[in-house]
Design a protein around this motif. Sequence first.
Motif, PDB file in Angstrom:
ATOM      1  N   PHE A  41      47.593  46.070  43.254  1.00  0.00           N
ATOM      2  CA  PHE A  41      46.717  46.886  42.414  1.00  0.00           C
ATOM      3  C   PHE A  41      45.454  46.147  41.992  1.00  0.00           C
ATOM      4  O   PHE A  41      44.417  46.764  41.781  1.00  0.00           O
ATOM      5  CB  PHE A  41      47.450  47.345  41.150  1.00  0.00           C
ATOM      6  CG  PHE A  41      48.496  48.366  41.430  1.00  0.00           C
ATOM      7  CD1 PHE A  41      48.147  49.657  41.771  1.00  0.00           C
ATOM      8  CD2 PHE A  41      49.841  48.030  41.361  1.00  0.00           C
ATOM      9  CE1 PHE A  41      49.121  50.617  42.043  1.00  0.00           C
ATOM     10  CE2 PHE A  41      50.813  48.973  41.627  1.00  0.00           C
ATOM     11  CZ  PHE A  41      50.453  50.262  41.963  1.00  0.00           C
ATOM     12  N   PHE A  42      45.548  44.853  41.821  1.00  0.00           N
ATOM     13  CA  PHE A  42      44.430  44.096  41.277  1.00  0.00           C
ATOM     14  C   PHE A  42      44.046  42.896  42.132  1.00  0.00           C
ATOM     15  O   PHE A  42      42.875  42.583  42.260  1.00  0.00           O
ATOM     16  CB  PHE A  42      44.759  43.608  39.853  1.00  0.00           C
ATOM     17  CG  PHE A  42      45.169  44.722  38.939  1.00  0.00           C
ATOM     18  CD1 PHE A  42      44.222  45.577  38.393  1.00  0.00           C
ATOM     19  CD2 PHE A  42      46.503  44.944  38.636  1.00  0.00           C
ATOM     20  CE1 PHE A  42      44.592  46.616  37.559  1.00  0.00           C
ATOM     21  CE2 PHE A  42      46.887  45.978  37.795  1.00  0.00           C
ATOM     22  CZ  PHE A  42      45.928  46.819  37.256  1.00  0.00           C
ATOM     23  N   ALA A  43      45.026  42.201  42.676  1.00  0.00           N
ATOM     24  CA  ALA A  43      44.765  40.987  43.446  1.00  0.00           C
ATOM     25  C   ALA A  43      43.945  41.316  44.694  1.00  0.00           C
ATOM     26  O   ALA A  43      44.260  42.270  45.407  1.00  0.00           O
ATOM     27  CB  ALA A  43      46.077  40.315  43.838  1.00  0.00           C
ATOM     28  N   PRO A  44      42.904  40.560  44.953  1.00  0.00           N
ATOM     29  CA  PRO A  44      42.072  40.806  46.133  1.00  0.00           C
ATOM     30  C   PRO A  44      42.611  40.078  47.374  1.00  0.00           C
ATOM     31  O   PRO A  44      43.446  39.181  47.278  1.00  0.00           O
ATOM     32  CB  PRO A  44      40.720  40.214  45.715  1.00  0.00           C
ATOM     33  CG  PRO A  44      41.095  39.076  44.810  1.00  0.00           C
ATOM     34  CD  PRO A  44      42.337  39.529  44.074  1.00  0.00           C
ATOM     35  N   ILE A  78      40.060  53.992  41.037  1.00  0.00           N
ATOM     36  CA  ILE A  78      40.191  54.536  39.688  1.00  0.00           C
ATOM     37  C   ILE A  78      39.746  55.996  39.760  1.00  0.00           C
ATOM     38  O   ILE A  78      38.614  56.291  40.161  1.00  0.00           O
ATOM     39  CB  ILE A  78      39.313  53.776  38.670  1.00  0.00           C
ATOM     40  CG1 ILE A  78      39.767  52.332  38.568  1.00  0.00           C
ATOM     41  CG2 ILE A  78      39.353  54.460  37.308  1.00  0.00           C
ATOM     42  CD1 ILE A  78      38.860  51.460  37.719  1.00  0.00           C
ATOM     43  N   ILE A  79      40.658  56.896  39.397  1.00  0.00           N
ATOM     44  CA  ILE A  79      40.358  58.333  39.381  1.00  0.00           C
ATOM     45  C   ILE A  79      39.963  58.694  37.954  1.00  0.00           C
ATOM     46  O   ILE A  79      40.713  58.451  37.012  1.00  0.00           O
ATOM     47  CB  ILE A  79      41.573  59.151  39.862  1.00  0.00           C
ATOM     48  CG1 ILE A  79      41.955  58.710  41.290  1.00  0.00           C
ATOM     49  CG2 ILE A  79      41.274  60.652  39.806  1.00  0.00           C
ATOM     50  CD1 ILE A  79      43.273  59.243  41.783  1.00  0.00           C
ATOM     51  N   ASN A  80      38.771  59.256  37.803  1.00  0.00           N
ATOM     52  CA  ASN A  80      38.198  59.463  36.469  1.00  0.00           C
ATOM     53  C   ASN A  80      38.903  60.523  35.631  1.00  0.00           C
ATOM     54  O   ASN A  80      38.993  60.376  34.417  1.00  0.00           O
ATOM     55  CB  ASN A  80      36.708  59.782  36.582  1.00  0.00           C
ATOM     56  CG  ASN A  80      35.940  58.613  37.163  1.00  0.00           C
ATOM     57  OD1 ASN A  80      36.274  57.450  36.943  1.00  0.00           O
ATOM     58  ND2 ASN A  80      34.906  58.906  37.926  1.00  0.00           N
ATOM     59  N   SER A 102      49.585  52.813  39.627  1.00  0.00           N
ATOM     60  CA  SER A 102      49.774  51.742  38.650  1.00  0.00           C
ATOM     61  C   SER A 102      50.372  52.316  37.370  1.00  0.00           C
ATOM     62  O   SER A 102      50.430  53.522  37.182  1.00  0.00           O
ATOM     63  CB  SER A 102      48.414  51.104  38.355  1.00  0.00           C
ATOM     64  OG  SER A 102      48.468  50.307  37.204  1.00  0.00           O
ATOM     65  N   HIS A 103      50.749  51.413  36.480  1.00  0.00           N
ATOM     66  CA  HIS A 103      51.157  51.824  35.134  1.00  0.00           C
ATOM     67  C   HIS A 103      49.960  52.369  34.348  1.00  0.00           C
ATOM     68  O   HIS A 103      50.118  53.045  33.352  1.00  0.00           O
ATOM     69  CB  HIS A 103      51.805  50.646  34.391  1.00  0.00           C
ATOM     70  CG  HIS A 103      50.863  49.520  34.098  1.00  0.00           C
ATOM     71  ND1 HIS A 103      50.425  48.649  35.078  1.00  0.00           N
ATOM     72  CD2 HIS A 103      50.259  49.147  32.956  1.00  0.00           C
ATOM     73  CE1 HIS A 103      49.591  47.772  34.531  1.00  0.00           C
ATOM     74  NE2 HIS A 103      49.471  48.055  33.254  1.00  0.00           N
ATOM     75  N   LEU A 104      48.758  52.101  34.832  1.00  0.00           N
ATOM     76  CA  LEU A 104      47.534  52.633  34.233  1.00  0.00           C
ATOM     77  C   LEU A 104      47.239  53.975  34.884  1.00  0.00           C
ATOM     78  O   LEU A 104      47.008  54.043  36.094  1.00  0.00           O
ATOM     79  CB  LEU A 104      46.359  51.667  34.452  1.00  0.00           C
ATOM     80  CG  LEU A 104      46.547  50.242  33.941  1.00  0.00           C
ATOM     81  CD1 LEU A 104      45.400  49.352  34.411  1.00  0.00           C
ATOM     82  CD2 LEU A 104      46.642  50.243  32.425  1.00  0.00           C
ATOM     83  N   LYS A 105      47.273  55.034  34.111  1.00  0.00           N
ATOM     84  CA  LYS A 105      47.096  56.394  34.646  1.00  0.00           C
ATOM     85  C   LYS A 105      45.765  56.517  35.393  1.00  0.00           C
ATOM     86  O   LYS A 105      44.722  56.117  34.886  1.00  0.00           O
ATOM     87  CB  LYS A 105      47.154  57.409  33.497  1.00  0.00           C
ATOM     88  CG  LYS A 105      47.349  58.816  33.956  1.00  0.00           C
ATOM     89  CD  LYS A 105      48.760  59.020  34.456  1.00  0.00           C
ATOM     90  CE  LYS A 105      49.018  60.484  34.741  1.00  0.00           C
ATOM     91  NZ  LYS A 105      50.191  60.673  35.539  1.00  0.00           N
ATOM     92  N   GLY A 106      45.832  57.053  36.603  1.00  0.00           N
ATOM     93  CA  GLY A 106      44.629  57.266  37.390  1.00  0.00           C
ATOM     94  C   GLY A 106      44.202  56.067  38.214  1.00  0.00           C
ATOM     95  O   GLY A 106      43.211  56.122  38.931  1.00  0.00           O
ATOM     96  N   TYR A 107      44.961  54.986  38.130  1.00  0.00           N
ATOM     97  CA  TYR A 107      44.638  53.803  38.921  1.00  0.00           C
ATOM     98  C   TYR A 107      45.631  53.728  40.066  1.00  0.00           C
ATOM     99  O   TYR A 107      46.833  53.588  39.839  1.00  0.00           O
ATOM    100  CB  TYR A 107      44.703  52.535  38.061  1.00  0.00           C
ATOM    101  CG  TYR A 107      44.080  51.346  38.745  1.00  0.00           C
ATOM    102  CD1 TYR A 107      42.731  51.070  38.603  1.00  0.00           C
ATOM    103  CD2 TYR A 107      44.839  50.517  39.553  1.00  0.00           C
ATOM    104  CE1 TYR A 107      42.147  49.999  39.250  1.00  0.00           C
ATOM    105  CE2 TYR A 107      44.264  49.435  40.208  1.00  0.00           C
ATOM    106  CZ  TYR A 107      42.924  49.186  40.038  1.00  0.00           C
ATOM    107  OH  TYR A 107      42.351  48.117  40.692  1.00  0.00           O
ATOM    108  N   ILE A 108      45.134  53.857  41.303  1.00  0.00           N
ATOM    109  CA  ILE A 108      46.019  53.814  42.467  1.00  0.00           C
ATOM    110  C   ILE A 108      45.540  52.762  43.458  1.00  0.00           C
ATOM    111  O   ILE A 108      44.378  52.370  43.457  1.00  0.00           O
ATOM    112  CB  ILE A 108      46.137  55.187  43.165  1.00  0.00           C
ATOM    113  CG1 ILE A 108      44.800  55.625  43.778  1.00  0.00           C
ATOM    114  CG2 ILE A 108      46.678  56.243  42.207  1.00  0.00           C
ATOM    115  CD1 ILE A 108      44.913  56.853  44.667  1.00  0.00           C
TER     116      ILE A 108
END
Length: 145
Positions: A41-44, A78-80, A102-108
């Motif tokens: 989700f975050f690591a490049p 990130i879906i707005n 992700s656990h963050l809504k709208g973040y895939i």
Amino acid sequence: MKEAINDKVMFVYYDLEGQIAMESVWAVKEENGYRIKNIPFFAPNIAYDDLISVEDDDGELFFDDIIDESGNSTIQIIINNESDIDYITKKIESFDCGWEESHLKGYISVNVPKEISYLPVKSFLSNELENKKLDFKEACMAHNM
């Protein structure tokens, strides 16, 4: 038979603010290293099915190096608006790409398999970016693109 995914590998990276951050990614032990088994989700610079080496720090596994690239690509999105999540994820699936939320809504995070052309996916994402429905980052692009 489904393989047992029972190891987490920690990836240390710099976040958007330049701070050191960590993400754990599921992996399965193989003879030569660990095979990544979820979409970061975050690591490049890492993709689903990459084979990596790790350092064991008192039982905690940390990413060391890529042994063999899978040829897959990772796109972080990130879906707005929540109301657009279903539409966007179904469209991504129509390109034969996998995704995880992700656990963050709208973040895939999206896996573009090596045998799939990224061009239609990028065209769709670029159009939705222009329409302010999402923002995206090409976190790990395969060399065969």
